[in-house]
Design a protein around this motif. Structure first.
Motif: not given
Length: 191
Positions: A22-24, A30-32, A52-54
């Motif tokens: 997330l920080m990168s 961002l993906t799973m 899910n990603r959320a």
């Protein structure tokens, strides 16, 4: 190479990987798959824990910086307690940045209910503390009244990319929430 871990060790590894990812790359990218690769596990392992990603990102944020529910204030006054919660929420906005928060809010309809009700419990606790102190009688307040400060703050966050000013928090509490609580209590007493 996939590293074999289980239970808490595996979950900690995934949550650290999700935070780092997330920080990168930010929320939008961002993906799973990216998190799974960084955690050195399969993406099906992630989907067994988070739909899910959320949900994964919210869990990673709570794991990394804590939840608003971790430190429920008890300042001795409802007004100060509610302001403290709203200040913590705005600090989170500053820490995470608008891109992440807007991404999460956009995907809020895809979240399981338990991800959205944490603040409900916090606000209920604040009101119960106020009642125990004798500040006011809060029995049977409508849920929308209870969650109103956080809902209004989320609305402000959604509409702006700038940090929320302290006077906005004061306005939410003093001009909207507390008068509405008092009015709701008064109407119940007069019934």
């Amino acid at each position: 190479m996939t590293v074999r871990r289980r239970g808490a060790a595996l979950e900690d590894s995934i949550l650290e990987a999700a935070w780092t990812e997330l920080m990168s790359v930010g929320y939008a990218r961002l993906t799973m798959e990216g998190v799974a690769a960084r955690a050195q596990t399969g993406k099906q392992v992630l989907y067994r824990r988070w739909r899910n990603r959320a949900e994964l990102v919210i869990t990673a944020v709570r794991h990394h910086i804590g939840s608003v529910a971790d430190q429920i204030p008890d300042t001795g006054e409802l007004r100060s307690d509610v302001l403290a919660v709203l200040q913590r929420m705005t600090q989170r906005q500053r820490d995470l940045g608008p891109e992440i928060l807007h991404g999460l809010m956009a995907e809020a309809p895809d979240l399981a209910p338990e991800f959205l009700t944490v603040i409900d419990g916090v606000m209920t606790t604040l009101l119960e503390q106020a009642e125990k102190r004798g500040e006011l009688k809060v029995t049977d307040l409508p849920v929308r009244v209870v969650t109103l400060p956080a809902d209004l703050l989320r609305h402000e966050m959604l509409l702006t990319r700038h940090p929320i000013a302290e006077n906005t928090l004061v306005d939410i509490v003093d001009q909207v929430f507390l008068p509405l609580v008092r009015a709701s209590i008064s109407s119940k007493v007069s019934d």
